[in-house]
Design a protein around this motif. Structure first.
Motif, PDB file in Angstrom:
ATOM      1  N   LYS A  15      21.495  28.771 -27.277  1.00 31.74           N
ATOM      2  CA  LYS A  15      21.907  27.949 -26.140  1.00 31.74           C
ATOM      3  C   LYS A  15      21.337  28.521 -24.860  1.00 31.74           C
ATOM      4  O   LYS A  15      21.326  29.733 -24.668  1.00 31.74           O
ATOM      5  N   GLN A  16      20.880  27.631 -23.990  1.00 32.58           N
ATOM      6  CA  GLN A  16      20.448  28.077 -22.675  1.00 32.58           C
ATOM      7  C   GLN A  16      21.672  28.151 -21.792  1.00 32.58           C
ATOM      8  O   GLN A  16      22.527  27.268 -21.835  1.00 32.58           O
ATOM      9  N   GLU A  17      21.742  29.222 -21.020  1.00 30.65           N
ATOM     10  CA  GLU A  17      22.869  29.368 -20.119  1.00 30.65           C
ATOM     11  C   GLU A  17      22.741  28.364 -18.987  1.00 30.65           C
ATOM     12  O   GLU A  17      21.679  28.205 -18.393  1.00 30.65           O
ATOM     13  N   LYS A  18      23.836  27.663 -18.722  1.00 31.53           N
ATOM     14  CA  LYS A  18      23.840  26.702 -17.627  1.00 31.53           C
ATOM     15  C   LYS A  18      24.248  27.415 -16.358  1.00 31.53           C
ATOM     16  O   LYS A  18      25.247  28.123 -16.325  1.00 31.53           O
ATOM     17  N   LYS A  19      23.440  27.230 -15.330  1.00 38.00           N
ATOM     18  CA  LYS A  19      23.761  27.831 -14.046  1.00 38.00           C
ATOM     19  C   LYS A  19      24.635  26.874 -13.265  1.00 38.00           C
ATOM     20  O   LYS A  19      24.348  25.679 -13.192  1.00 38.00           O
TER      21      LYS A  19
END
Length: 84
Positions: A15-19
């Protein structure tokens, strides 16, 4: 290596970290955004960054003349924190 993760999963898409969006706040004195200063103190319709606070404190201490040794210690401590 600094950017390496200690645990790597194979076969699964990571998963890409959501900023979270940054709510920009601007210092009412120097007009810099909170993304460019260490801290921002928010008040009702006015903000002041930590660097402007240091300038104001220094002005208030020096306004009365020579700075006491105790006041100089406090200022040195505050400026040392700012530089880190």
């Amino acid at each position: 290596m600094a950017g390496d993760k200690k645990v790597v999963s194979f076969g699964k898409k990571q998963k890409q970290e959501k900023k979270e969006p940054i709510n920009l706040e601007y210092c009412s004195f120097c007009k810099r955004p909170n993304t460019e200063v260490p801290k921002m103190v928010k008040g009702p319709d006015v903000n002041i960054c930590s660097e402007c606070v240091l300038i104001a404190v220094q002005y208030l201490i020096l306004k009365d003349g020579a700075m006491s040794a105790e006041a100089q210690k406090v200022l040195n401590l505050l400026w040392d924190i700012k530089d880190k």
